[in-house]
Design an enzyme around this catalytic site. Sequence first.
Site, PDB file in Angstrom:
ATOM      1  N   ASN A 278       0.850  -1.191   0.000  1.00  0.00           N
ATOM      2  CA  ASN A 278       0.000   0.000   0.000  1.00  0.00           C
ATOM      3  C   ASN A 278       0.885   1.240   0.000  1.00  0.00           C
ATOM      4  O   ASN A 278       2.104   1.128  -0.026  1.00  0.00           O
ATOM      5  CB  ASN A 278      -0.946  -0.031   1.209  1.00  0.00           C
ATOM      6  CG  ASN A 278      -0.173  -0.159   2.501  1.00  0.00           C
ATOM      7  OD1 ASN A 278       0.571   0.737   2.879  1.00  0.00           O
ATOM      8  ND2 ASN A 278      -0.304  -1.313   3.160  1.00  0.00           N
TER       9      ASN A 278
ATOM     10  N   LYS B 207       9.320 -16.973 -10.365  1.00  0.00           N
ATOM     11  CA  LYS B 207       8.611 -15.837 -10.946  1.00  0.00           C
ATOM     12  C   LYS B 207       7.453 -16.333 -11.825  1.00  0.00           C
ATOM     13  O   LYS B 207       7.647 -17.232 -12.656  1.00  0.00           O
ATOM     14  CB  LYS B 207       9.595 -15.019 -11.800  1.00  0.00           C
ATOM     15  CG  LYS B 207       8.953 -13.807 -12.428  1.00  0.00           C
ATOM     16  CD  LYS B 207       9.940 -13.063 -13.309  1.00  0.00           C
ATOM     17  CE  LYS B 207       9.209 -12.014 -14.105  1.00  0.00           C
ATOM     18  NZ  LYS B 207      10.054 -11.403 -15.112  1.00  0.00           N
TER      19      LYS B 207
ATOM     20  N   PHE C  74      -4.960   3.207  14.445  1.00  0.00           N
ATOM     21  CA  PHE C  74      -5.056   4.272  13.437  1.00  0.00           C
ATOM     22  C   PHE C  74      -6.083   3.839  12.404  1.00  0.00           C
ATOM     23  O   PHE C  74      -6.192   2.642  12.105  1.00  0.00           O
ATOM     24  CB  PHE C  74      -3.703   4.487  12.742  1.00  0.00           C
ATOM     25  CG  PHE C  74      -2.868   5.565  13.379  1.00  0.00           C
ATOM     26  CD1 PHE C  74      -2.274   5.346  14.603  1.00  0.00           C
ATOM     27  CD2 PHE C  74      -2.697   6.796  12.760  1.00  0.00           C
ATOM     28  CE1 PHE C  74      -1.506   6.333  15.205  1.00  0.00           C
ATOM     29  CE2 PHE C  74      -1.929   7.787  13.351  1.00  0.00           C
ATOM     30  CZ  PHE C  74      -1.335   7.559  14.577  1.00  0.00           C
TER      31      PHE C  74
ATOM     32  N   LYS D 221     -14.472   0.628  14.827  1.00  0.00           N
ATOM     33  CA  LYS D 221     -13.199  -0.069  15.067  1.00  0.00           C
ATOM     34  C   LYS D 221     -12.816  -0.030  16.558  1.00  0.00           C
ATOM     35  O   LYS D 221     -12.228  -0.985  17.069  1.00  0.00           O
ATOM     36  CB  LYS D 221     -12.107   0.609  14.226  1.00  0.00           C
ATOM     37  CG  LYS D 221     -10.957  -0.287  13.835  1.00  0.00           C
ATOM     38  CD  LYS D 221     -10.114   0.342  12.732  1.00  0.00           C
ATOM     39  CE  LYS D 221      -8.761  -0.271  12.622  1.00  0.00           C
ATOM     40  NZ  LYS D 221      -7.904   0.358  11.612  1.00  0.00           N
TER      41      LYS D 221
ATOM     42  N   LYS E 225     -12.187  -3.708  18.239  1.00  0.00           N
ATOM     43  CA  LYS E 225     -10.798  -4.071  18.561  1.00  0.00           C
ATOM     44  C   LYS E 225     -10.432  -3.778  20.010  1.00  0.00           C
ATOM     45  O   LYS E 225      -9.267  -3.894  20.374  1.00  0.00           O
ATOM     46  CB  LYS E 225      -9.833  -3.347  17.619  1.00  0.00           C
ATOM     47  CG  LYS E 225     -10.289  -3.302  16.171  1.00  0.00           C
ATOM     48  CD  LYS E 225      -9.511  -4.220  15.281  1.00  0.00           C
ATOM     49  CE  LYS E 225     -10.211  -4.311  13.928  1.00  0.00           C
ATOM     50  NZ  LYS E 225      -9.437  -4.873  12.881  1.00  0.00           N
TER      51      LYS E 225
END
Length: 404
Positions: free
Chosen positions: A209, A288, A322, A336, A340
């Site tokens: 990301n 690969k 976060f 969240k 959590k």
Amino acid sequence: MLRGKIILIGVSGGIAAYKIADLVSRLKKLEAEVHVVMTRAATEFITPLTLAVLSQNPVAVEMFEDTTRPDIQHIELAQKADLVLIAPATANVIGKIAHGIADDLLTTMVMASTTKVALAPSMNVHMYENPILQENLNRLRSLGYQVLEPGAGFLACGDTGRGRLPEPEELVDHIIKSVKAEKDFQGVRVLVTAGGTREPIDPIRYISNRSTGKMGYAIAEAAAERGASVVLVSAPAQLTPPPGVEVIRVTSAGDMHQAVMQRFNECDVVIKAAAVADYRPRQIADQKIKKMEGGLKIELERTPDILFECGQRKQHQVLVGFAAETENVEEYAKKKIGQKNLDMIVANDVSQDGAGFGTETNIVTIFYPGGKKVEMPRMSKLDVAFGVLDEVGKILSVKRKEPQ
Ligand SMILES: Cc1cc2nc3c(=O)[nH]c(=O)nc-3n(C[C@H](O)[C@H](O)[C@H](O)COP(=O)(O)O)c2cc1C
């Protein structure tokens, strides 16, 4: 180490002004924002151009350069700066400041300053020992100005005695001590995760990301500056770890899970700023994957939910998550917290200008389990980090009062 700090250097007309080039370049290496104001006499000893190039900011000398616009910017800077350091401070400038004279930009700036002002006297030994000068320095000390002790030795004028400007490294030491944060996290063990995990597809490719790790590294830096003992579990990031921080380098979500769980019990605060992949390829090809006709399907599976597991194992720890979202930030963040078992969540809308991945700044809102929220304006990531730690500090002090 001085990232996020604004240092305003006032240079007056002493022979040691040449040393300020070295000082400015050292401060820049420590990532301080440096601004320089010079007296007219100082420009006889070193050019404003040299200091402008080294500080990467325009150097101001004249108050009325443009007669329609006095230099207000430097007056504002003197209020915003973390420290104003006059180096070298001539006998003349010391006398003027001690008696409230503001007849040029530098002395006006000091008069208008609301921040800490330090002076580094530098002159011939007889000037330095002159009772008028000594009386002026005492007056400044009693008014809260910091006065640095000049060194003794052979002086540029040929005399020997006290009056030397401290060497640039000593000036840097003083600046660091002067602007460093309060050690309110002394004895607190903080684990921070940072960066974007990489989930291998084959030996060459991976899924990742856009996280650069800047926010997590800033938190580690701020926590270390505030005296915490810090473990930084870092996914790949092109950043230099802050000094005094233990770094555990990991690549995938699986590695990060293992590293965090290994250290979890011994921590007081866990801040999960990393962007951990939610999915990874079910199979990692040994070789690969070759280009073929048609498309390619890669089957993905869930990665371990590190934050969830931390929430389950939590005992005395303060757990901070976060949330980087592109929509419905508040709704997702609040959900969240409960899912959590977090003590707080730092949420940001990464689609906003000045927030999210790769930027130097961030705009965050902190949500608490009870529904309370704290919104922070756009700030440097280091300032956001300090703000987040202020909130963590409040939770820590409440937890410490609770019976365990
Ligand atoms: C070669 C030379 C070196 C000087 N060195 C110093 C010095 O180290 N310290 C000092 O207080 N004045 C020194 N002076 C005198 C100052 O430059 C003078 O007092 C001047 O008015 C200071 O102006 P300012 O305080 O606005 O910068 C020196 C003068 C000359 C010509």
